[in-house]
Design a protein around this motif. Structure first.
Motif, PDB file in Angstrom:
ATOM      1  N   PRO A 131       0.838  -1.204   0.000  1.00 30.87           N
ATOM      2  CA  PRO A 131       0.000   0.000   0.000  1.00 30.87           C
ATOM      3  C   PRO A 131       0.872   1.252   0.000  1.00 30.87           C
ATOM      4  CG  PRO A 131      -0.775  -1.591   1.613  1.00 30.87           C
ATOM      5  CD  PRO A 131       0.555  -2.092   1.118  1.00 30.87           C
ATOM      6  N   SER A 132       0.400   2.298  -0.672  1.00 32.28           N
ATOM      7  CA  SER A 132       1.210   3.509  -0.815  1.00 32.28           C
ATOM      8  C   SER A 132       0.327   4.733  -0.906  1.00 32.28           C
ATOM      9  CB  SER A 132       2.048   3.458  -2.099  1.00 32.28           C
ATOM     10  OG  SER A 132       2.924   2.384  -2.126  1.00 32.28           O
ATOM     11  N   SER A 133       0.925   5.870  -0.613  1.00 29.05           N
ATOM     12  CA  SER A 133       0.269   7.141  -0.903  1.00 29.05           C
ATOM     13  C   SER A 133       0.412   7.383  -2.404  1.00 29.05           C
ATOM     14  CB  SER A 133       0.948   8.274  -0.123  1.00 29.05           C
ATOM     15  OG  SER A 133       2.265   8.480  -0.603  1.00 29.05           O
ATOM     16  N   GLY A 134      -0.352   8.317  -2.923  1.00 29.91           N
ATOM     17  CA  GLY A 134      -0.246   8.651  -4.335  1.00 29.91           C
ATOM     18  C   GLY A 134       1.151   9.122  -4.694  1.00 29.91           C
ATOM     19  N   TYR A 135       1.735   9.917  -3.806  1.00 29.61           N
ATOM     20  CA  TYR A 135       3.093  10.437  -4.052  1.00 29.61           C
ATOM     21  C   TYR A 135       4.100   9.290  -4.101  1.00 29.61           C
ATOM     22  CZ  TYR A 135       7.457  12.942  -3.310  1.00 29.61           C
ATOM     23  OH  TYR A 135       8.737  13.413  -3.432  1.00 29.61           O
ATOM     24  N   ASP A 136       4.047   8.384  -3.125  1.00 27.78           N
ATOM     25  CA  ASP A 136       4.979   7.253  -3.102  1.00 27.78           C
ATOM     26  C   ASP A 136       4.754   6.323  -4.290  1.00 27.78           C
ATOM     27  OD1 ASP A 136       6.247   8.140  -0.792  1.00 27.78           O
ATOM     28  OD2 ASP A 136       4.905   7.008   0.529  1.00 27.78           O
ATOM     29  N   LEU A 137       3.501   6.150  -4.665  1.00 29.01           N
ATOM     30  CA  LEU A 137       3.180   5.329  -5.828  1.00 29.01           C
ATOM     31  C   LEU A 137       3.788   5.936  -7.091  1.00 29.01           C
ATOM     32  CD1 LEU A 137       1.566   2.960  -7.093  1.00 29.01           C
ATOM     33  CD2 LEU A 137      -0.339   4.558  -7.307  1.00 29.01           C
ATOM     34  N   ALA A 138       3.641   7.231  -7.250  1.00 29.03           N
ATOM     35  CA  ALA A 138       4.180   7.908  -8.430  1.00 29.03           C
ATOM     36  C   ALA A 138       5.698   7.750  -8.497  1.00 29.03           C
ATOM     37  CB  ALA A 138       3.790   9.383  -8.425  1.00 29.03           C
ATOM     38  N   LYS A 139       6.378   7.757  -7.356  1.00 28.89           N
ATOM     39  CA  LYS A 139       7.829   7.551  -7.357  1.00 28.89           C
ATOM     40  C   LYS A 139       8.169   6.148  -7.866  1.00 28.89           C
ATOM     41  CE  LYS A 139       8.923   8.592  -3.124  1.00 28.89           C
ATOM     42  NZ  LYS A 139       9.583   8.964  -1.870  1.00 28.89           N
ATOM     43  N   ARG A 140       7.306   5.183  -7.628  1.00 27.01           N
ATOM     44  CA  ARG A 140       7.569   3.807  -8.072  1.00 27.01           C
ATOM     45  C   ARG A 140       7.382   3.649  -9.584  1.00 27.01           C
ATOM     46  NH1 ARG A 140       4.828  -0.285  -4.016  1.00 27.01           N
ATOM     47  NH2 ARG A 140       6.157  -1.748  -5.137  1.00 27.01           N
ATOM     48  N   PHE A 141       6.844   4.682 -10.243  1.00 22.22           N
ATOM     49  CA  PHE A 141       6.727   4.683 -11.700  1.00 22.22           C
ATOM     50  C   PHE A 141       7.870   5.460 -12.345  1.00 22.22           C
ATOM     51  CE2 PHE A 141       2.556   3.136 -10.845  1.00 22.22           C
ATOM     52  CZ  PHE A 141       2.191   2.428 -11.976  1.00 22.22           C
ATOM     53  N   ASN A 142       8.833   5.870 -11.554  1.00 25.49           N
ATOM     54  CA  ASN A 142       9.975   6.631 -12.044  1.00 25.49           C
ATOM     55  C   ASN A 142      11.108   5.658 -12.360  1.00 25.49           C
ATOM     56  OD1 ASN A 142      12.291   8.185 -12.340  1.00 25.49           O
ATOM     57  ND2 ASN A 142      11.676   9.644 -10.770  1.00 25.49           N
ATOM     58  N   PRO A 143      11.580   5.599 -13.601  1.00 25.16           N
ATOM     59  CA  PRO A 143      12.632   4.633 -13.950  1.00 25.16           C
ATOM     60  C   PRO A 143      13.983   4.916 -13.297  1.00 25.16           C
ATOM     61  CG  PRO A 143      12.147   6.043 -15.809  1.00 25.16           C
ATOM     62  CD  PRO A 143      11.136   6.372 -14.741  1.00 25.16           C
ATOM     63  N   SER A 144      14.149   6.075 -12.664  1.00 22.61           N
ATOM     64  CA  SER A 144      15.417   6.338 -11.987  1.00 22.61           C
ATOM     65  C   SER A 144      15.433   5.763 -10.574  1.00 22.61           C
ATOM     66  CB  SER A 144      15.698   7.847 -11.945  1.00 22.61           C
ATOM     67  OG  SER A 144      14.764   8.490 -11.115  1.00 22.61           O
ATOM     68  N   VAL A 145      14.296   5.230 -10.121  1.00 25.40           N
ATOM     69  CA  VAL A 145      14.222   4.622  -8.793  1.00 25.40           C
ATOM     70  C   VAL A 145      14.475   3.127  -8.940  1.00 25.40           C
ATOM     71  CG1 VAL A 145      12.709   4.146  -6.821  1.00 25.40           C
ATOM     72  CG2 VAL A 145      12.592   6.366  -7.979  1.00 25.40           C
ATOM     73  N   GLU A 146      15.508   2.643  -8.273  1.00 25.39           N
ATOM     74  CA  GLU A 146      15.877   1.235  -8.406  1.00 25.39           C
ATOM     75  C   GLU A 146      14.721   0.327  -8.003  1.00 25.39           C
ATOM     76  OE1 GLU A 146      19.498  -0.039  -6.661  1.00 25.39           O
ATOM     77  OE2 GLU A 146      20.674   1.462  -7.704  1.00 25.39           O
ATOM     78  N   GLY A 147      14.507  -0.710  -8.792  1.00 22.27           N
ATOM     79  CA  GLY A 147      13.495  -1.702  -8.485  1.00 22.27           C
ATOM     80  C   GLY A 147      12.076  -1.244  -8.754  1.00 22.27           C
ATOM     81  N   SER A 148      11.917  -0.169  -9.496  1.00 23.61           N
ATOM     82  CA  SER A 148      10.577   0.367  -9.723  1.00 23.61           C
ATOM     83  C   SER A 148       9.932  -0.211 -10.973  1.00 23.61           C
ATOM     84  CB  SER A 148      10.629   1.894  -9.831  1.00 23.61           C
ATOM     85  OG  SER A 148      11.167   2.277 -11.067  1.00 23.61           O
ATOM     86  N   ALA A 186       4.213   6.557 -16.285  1.00 26.48           N
ATOM     87  CA  ALA A 186       2.998   7.351 -16.087  1.00 26.48           C
ATOM     88  C   ALA A 186       3.375   8.631 -15.349  1.00 26.48           C
ATOM     89  CB  ALA A 186       1.968   6.571 -15.281  1.00 26.48           C
ATOM     90  N   SER A 187       2.671   9.696 -15.654  1.00 24.61           N
ATOM     91  CA  SER A 187       2.925  10.974 -14.987  1.00 24.61           C
ATOM     92  C   SER A 187       2.155  11.022 -13.661  1.00 24.61           C
ATOM     93  CB  SER A 187       2.471  12.132 -15.873  1.00 24.61           C
ATOM     94  OG  SER A 187       1.055  12.132 -15.972  1.00 24.61           O
ATOM     95  N   PHE A 188       2.541  11.967 -12.800  1.00 25.01           N
ATOM     96  CA  PHE A 188       1.831  12.162 -11.544  1.00 25.01           C
ATOM     97  C   PHE A 188       0.337  12.375 -11.805  1.00 25.01           C
ATOM     98  CE2 PHE A 188       5.984  12.852  -9.747  1.00 25.01           C
ATOM     99  CZ  PHE A 188       5.847  12.554  -8.399  1.00 25.01           C
ATOM    100  N   GLN A 189       0.031  13.222 -12.793  1.00 22.63           N
ATOM    101  CA  GLN A 189      -1.371  13.533 -13.082  1.00 22.63           C
ATOM    102  C   GLN A 189      -2.142  12.287 -13.503  1.00 22.63           C
ATOM    103  OE1 GLN A 189       1.260  15.127 -14.419  1.00 22.63           O
ATOM    104  NE2 GLN A 189       1.138  17.207 -13.621  1.00 22.63           N
ATOM    105  N   GLN A 190      -1.546  11.479 -14.363  1.00 25.47           N
ATOM    106  CA  GLN A 190      -2.214  10.251 -14.803  1.00 25.47           C
ATOM    107  C   GLN A 190      -2.457   9.319 -13.620  1.00 25.47           C
ATOM    108  OE1 GLN A 190       0.875   9.206 -17.640  1.00 25.47           O
ATOM    109  NE2 GLN A 190      -0.619   9.281 -19.315  1.00 25.47           N
TER     110      GLN A 190
END
Length: 180
Positions: free
Chosen positions: A15-32, A39-43
């Motif tokens: 489970p995650s907040s929207g902000y933490d979830l959005a970070k997991r869609f960032n390819p610069s975050v290891e293991g994401s 996907a963008s934050f807005q999407q």
């Protein structure tokens, strides 16, 4: 595939907040998941609202000191059922949509030096991505046979990334030899 299933897939593991979830869609975050779905934050926030309306997610408000409250999203039983049904469905083979390949297709219109420089730049990017994947494998997946069931499936996706990058680099080396 729709973004909704990517979000459900990520949230079902944690489970995650929207902000933490959005970070997991960032390819610069290891293991994401961002290594293979973007996907963008807005999407993401728009889709979170839709999934909550459909009762596939539920959100809990969590108070924070010196910060606005955050909403932590969890996949509901209905959301897990929907995700399970989607996983069981057949899927089409992903089409290749690669700008570099289109340029190479008509590469005879420019000098081979331009193409070689372009390939060497791409090669460096793929080599860096492979190093990131191998680092994740070394740090997070030292003994794949002893992984929990959910981590085994994350490991499987990591292996796909490693094989993709290794294959891309082998192809690139082969065509660089051909062009030089």
């Amino acid at each position: 595939m729709s973004l909704s299933y990517a979000i459900l897939s990520v949230l079902v593991s944690a489970p995650s907040s929207g902000y933490d979830l959005a970070k997991r869609f960032n390819p610069s975050v290891e293991g994401s998941v961002g290594f293979f779905w973007s996907a963008s934050f807005q999407q993401i926030y728009r889709e979170l609202s839709r999934l909550e309306e459909k009762e596939l997610l539920q959100a809990e408000s969590v108070q924070q000191e010196n910060r606005p409250d955050k909403r932590v999203y969890t996949v509901t039983r209905s959301g897990k059922q929907q995700l399970s049904q989607w996983i069981a469905e057949s899927e089409e083979m992903a089409p290749i949509k690669d700008e570099l390949l289109v340029k190479l297709y008509a590469g005879n219109l420019v000098s081979s030096q331009i193409i070689v420089a372009k390939l060497e730049a791409h090669r460096q990017q793929h080599q860096q991505r492979l190093m990131i994947y191998q680092q994740i494998k070394t740090q997070e997946f030292t003994n794949p046979q002893k992984l929990s069931n959910s981590l085994k499936f994350q490991y499987i996706t990591l292996l796909r990334g490693i094989h993709y990058e290794t294959g891309w680099l082998a192809w690139c080396d082969e065509i660089l030899l051909l062009l030089q």
